[in-house]
Design a protein around this motif. Structure first.
Motif, PDB file in Angstrom:
ATOM      1  N   TYR A 157      10.402  82.731 102.416  1.00 36.52           N
ATOM      2  CA  TYR A 157      10.793  81.528 102.830  1.00 36.52           C
ATOM      3  C   TYR A 157      12.668  81.596 103.135  1.00 36.52           C
ATOM      4  O   TYR A 157      13.254  81.305 102.443  1.00 36.52           O
ATOM      5  N   PRO A 158      12.638  82.287 104.082  1.00 34.86           N
ATOM      6  CA  PRO A 158      14.019  82.987 104.394  1.00 34.86           C
ATOM      7  C   PRO A 158      14.886  81.882 104.853  1.00 34.86           C
ATOM      8  O   PRO A 158      16.326  82.436 104.730  1.00 34.86           O
ATOM      9  N   LYS A 159      14.538  80.757 105.164  1.00 35.51           N
ATOM     10  CA  LYS A 159      15.464  79.654 105.532  1.00 35.51           C
ATOM     11  C   LYS A 159      15.873  78.824 104.362  1.00 35.51           C
ATOM     12  O   LYS A 159      16.835  77.863 104.381  1.00 35.51           O
ATOM     13  N   PHE A 195      18.172  62.064  99.571  1.00 32.69           N
ATOM     14  CA  PHE A 195      17.619  63.413  99.212  1.00 32.69           C
ATOM     15  C   PHE A 195      16.478  63.479  98.331  1.00 32.69           C
ATOM     16  O   PHE A 195      16.212  62.444  97.361  1.00 32.69           O
ATOM     17  N   ASP A 196      15.343  64.195  98.539  1.00 35.39           N
ATOM     18  CA  ASP A 196      14.314  64.369  97.732  1.00 35.39           C
ATOM     19  C   ASP A 196      14.314  65.489  96.631  1.00 35.39           C
ATOM     20  O   ASP A 196      14.514  66.679  97.279  1.00 35.39           O
ATOM     21  N   VAL A 197      14.273  65.486  95.580  1.00 34.48           N
ATOM     22  CA  VAL A 197      14.593  66.436  94.456  1.00 34.48           C
ATOM     23  C   VAL A 197      13.137  66.406  93.694  1.00 34.48           C
ATOM     24  O   VAL A 197      12.719  65.770  93.173  1.00 34.48           O
ATOM     25  N   GLY A 207       4.502  75.769  93.908  1.00 37.14           N
ATOM     26  CA  GLY A 207       3.587  74.916  94.589  1.00 37.14           C
ATOM     27  C   GLY A 207       4.525  73.659  94.974  1.00 37.14           C
ATOM     28  O   GLY A 207       4.061  72.704  95.663  1.00 37.14           O
ATOM     29  N   LEU A 208       5.882  73.599  94.747  1.00 36.39           N
ATOM     30  CA  LEU A 208       6.676  72.530  95.147  1.00 36.39           C
ATOM     31  C   LEU A 208       7.456  72.851  96.409  1.00 36.39           C
ATOM     32  O   LEU A 208       7.776  71.712  97.107  1.00 36.39           O
ATOM     33  N   ILE A 209       7.398  73.880  96.820  1.00 33.49           N
ATOM     34  CA  ILE A 209       8.022  74.165  98.029  1.00 33.49           C
ATOM     35  C   ILE A 209       7.273  73.620  99.342  1.00 33.49           C
ATOM     36  O   ILE A 209       6.052  73.718  99.373  1.00 33.49           O
ATOM     37  N   ARG A 210       7.930  72.998 100.224  1.00 35.09           N
ATOM     38  CA  ARG A 210       7.308  72.205 101.336  1.00 35.09           C
ATOM     39  C   ARG A 210       8.279  72.687 102.735  1.00 35.09           C
ATOM     40  O   ARG A 210       9.303  73.250 102.385  1.00 35.09           O
ATOM     41  N   LYS A 211       7.672  72.330 103.894  1.00 34.35           N
ATOM     42  CA  LYS A 211       8.793  72.721 104.948  1.00 34.35           C
ATOM     43  C   LYS A 211       9.887  72.017 105.011  1.00 34.35           C
ATOM     44  O   LYS A 211      10.852  72.509 105.841  1.00 34.35           O
ATOM     45  N   GLU A 212      10.191  71.081 104.245  1.00 33.83           N
ATOM     46  CA  GLU A 212      11.289  70.032 104.195  1.00 33.83           C
ATOM     47  C   GLU A 212      12.483  70.928 103.277  1.00 33.83           C
ATOM     48  O   GLU A 212      13.486  70.405 103.054  1.00 33.83           O
ATOM     49  N   THR A 213      11.907  71.969 102.327  1.00 36.17           N
ATOM     50  CA  THR A 213      12.841  72.532 101.302  1.00 36.17           C
ATOM     51  C   THR A 213      13.922  73.191 101.848  1.00 36.17           C
ATOM     52  O   THR A 213      13.627  74.074 102.904  1.00 36.17           O
ATOM     53  N   PHE A 258      17.494  69.972 108.920  1.00 31.50           N
ATOM     54  CA  PHE A 258      16.222  70.761 108.976  1.00 31.50           C
ATOM     55  C   PHE A 258      15.585  70.304 107.762  1.00 31.50           C
ATOM     56  O   PHE A 258      14.417  70.672 107.508  1.00 31.50           O
ATOM     57  N   GLY A 259      16.005  69.619 106.836  1.00 34.30           N
ATOM     58  CA  GLY A 259      15.375  69.048 105.676  1.00 34.30           C
ATOM     59  C   GLY A 259      15.904  68.149 104.530  1.00 34.30           C
ATOM     60  O   GLY A 259      17.026  68.288 104.622  1.00 34.30           O
ATOM     61  N   ASN A 260      15.300  67.548 103.645  1.00 33.61           N
ATOM     62  CA  ASN A 260      16.098  66.805 102.775  1.00 33.61           C
ATOM     63  C   ASN A 260      15.331  66.960 101.172  1.00 33.61           C
ATOM     64  O   ASN A 260      15.857  66.328 100.460  1.00 33.61           O
TER      65      ASN A 260
END
Length: 380
Positions: free
Chosen positions: A167-169, A113-115, A133-139, A87-89
């Motif tokens: 961002y419940p997921k 993974f991206d940190v 501002g750091l949150i994105r769809k891959e978070t 679902f994301g990295n």
């Protein structure tokens, strides 16, 4: 002896040690065994689980036993990465996390993974707007400690929780090692927190024991595989004596705090007032929005380890920054993240208090500190 290094480890309660010894002697079965000796051990294990859950106001099935805070942090970060990689990295941590989080994140980065690292203010609090501002769809994970282990700043967990409601997921992990029994639980265990990690030796339990809060309904890959213990989520024969001892220590710690709710804060306030009078002292731990048990300060021109050893000669035990970093003789990672000048950061020491400390100990420390201050002033 005056012990002011309780954030590194606390002395085990005599009652908790007694529980450990008696359980070791009398409960010899493996909790996974089918016979009655195994059943006895398993019953004690589940009683301890319920006692811990009741102290935190959560469900028994949401408590999983570990070897301590470091394992808990590793498990939650790596377990999330493995479970949610399709679902994301992308993971977000703050710039003032414990090495158990920062080094785990670095390992995940090396694995692809991206940190991202959320900055903190000059006072040592996570910048929630910058984090947003750091949150994105891959978070897939946000990890922020509840109480900073070096300066004691109480992080804005409620504000981050409000942000993550949108961002419940995304998994939200809180390293609560320095918060439990020191800061009110509702300040860091919100309904949006999915995972929290704890270590027994920070609240007068045995070393090598800890637990994780895992909110029901969330998913996490195992870090330890093998015999299928802890509902197949954390394999390895449970350390029943240490777990039972930990549960008792936690209950006793909450009781002690309830008996003397303002004791540690009064001690710290007295120390702050006294240290503020010295021209060459810089304080990093105030009272507002800071935990009551941690006080970090620098003595200008004197390296932290020099002051720590000078105090040790007088049987007063403190530390430089965190116990995990002090022997490396590196500057405080937290103070560096706060943009404190390097010369000042390397002069920092930490006093960490407990309900067992007394005002007489504080006064003795101040007498010794005044003598050392005058001695170092002459040298400089």
């Amino acid at each position: 002896m005056i012990y002011f290094d309780n954030s590194a480890t606390t002395p085990i309660f005599p009652q908790a040690l007694d529980t450990y010894v008696k359980t070791s002697q009398r409960i010899i079965g493996n909790p996974s065994s089918l016979h009655d000796l195994g059943n006895q051990a398993n019953r004690l294990l589940e009683q301890a689980r319920k006692q811990i859950a009741d102290q935190l106001g959560v469900q028994s099935k949401e408590i999983y036993f570990t070897s301590g805070g470091t394992e808990g942090d590793n498990w939650i970060l790596k377990g999330t990465a493995l479970e949610k990689k399709e679902f994301g990295n992308h993971l977000i941590i703050s710039s003032i996390e414990h090495p158990a989080v920062t080094e785990t994140a670095e390992q995940l980065r090396s694995l692809g993974f991206d940190v991202s690292v959320a900055p903190v203010t000059a006072e040592g609090f996570v910048d929630v707007e910058a984090l947003a501002g750091l949150i994105r769809k891959e978070t897939i994970l946000v990890s922020v400690m509840a109480v900073n282990n070096e300066i004691g700043s109480i992080q804005p967990i409620k504000e981050i929780s409000d942000l993550l409601e949108n961002y419940p997921k995304i998994h939200f992990h809180v390293d609560a090692v320095q918060a439990i029994t020191k800061v009110e639980t509702n300040q860091w265990l919100t309904s949006r927190v999915d995972f929290a990690s704890f270590s027994a030796h920070k609240f007068h339990g045995p070393r090598g024991a800890g637990f994780v809060f895992w909110r029901d309904g969330r998913k996490l890959a195992p870090l330890m595989n093998g015999g299928g213990q802890e509902k197949n989520h954390r394999s390895g024969t449970e350390n029943v004596p240490a777990i039972v001892s930990m549960a008792r220590a936690l209950r006793l710690s909450f009781e002690r705090k309830a008996e003397k709710p303002e004791h540690v804060r009064l001690l710290k306030n007295y120390l702050l007032d006294a240290l503020e009078s010295y021209d060459k002292v810089t304080l990093f731990s105030k009272m507002e929005e800071f935990a009551p048990h941690i006080l970090c300060f620098s003595l200008k021109g004197i390296r932290g380890e020099v002051l720590v050893h000078a105090l040790e000669e007088k049987q007063i035990y403190t530390s430089t920054t965190s116990a995990c970093s002090s022997k490396k003789q590196v500057e405080s990672g937290t103070l560096h993240a706060m943009n404190v000048p390097s010369q000042l950061a390397t002069s920092a020491i930490r006093i960490s208090l407990d309900e067992s400390n007394t005002m007489a100990e504080i006064e003795q420390f101040l007498i010794v500190f005044h003598q050392l201050y005058q001695k170092f002033e002459k040298i400089n």
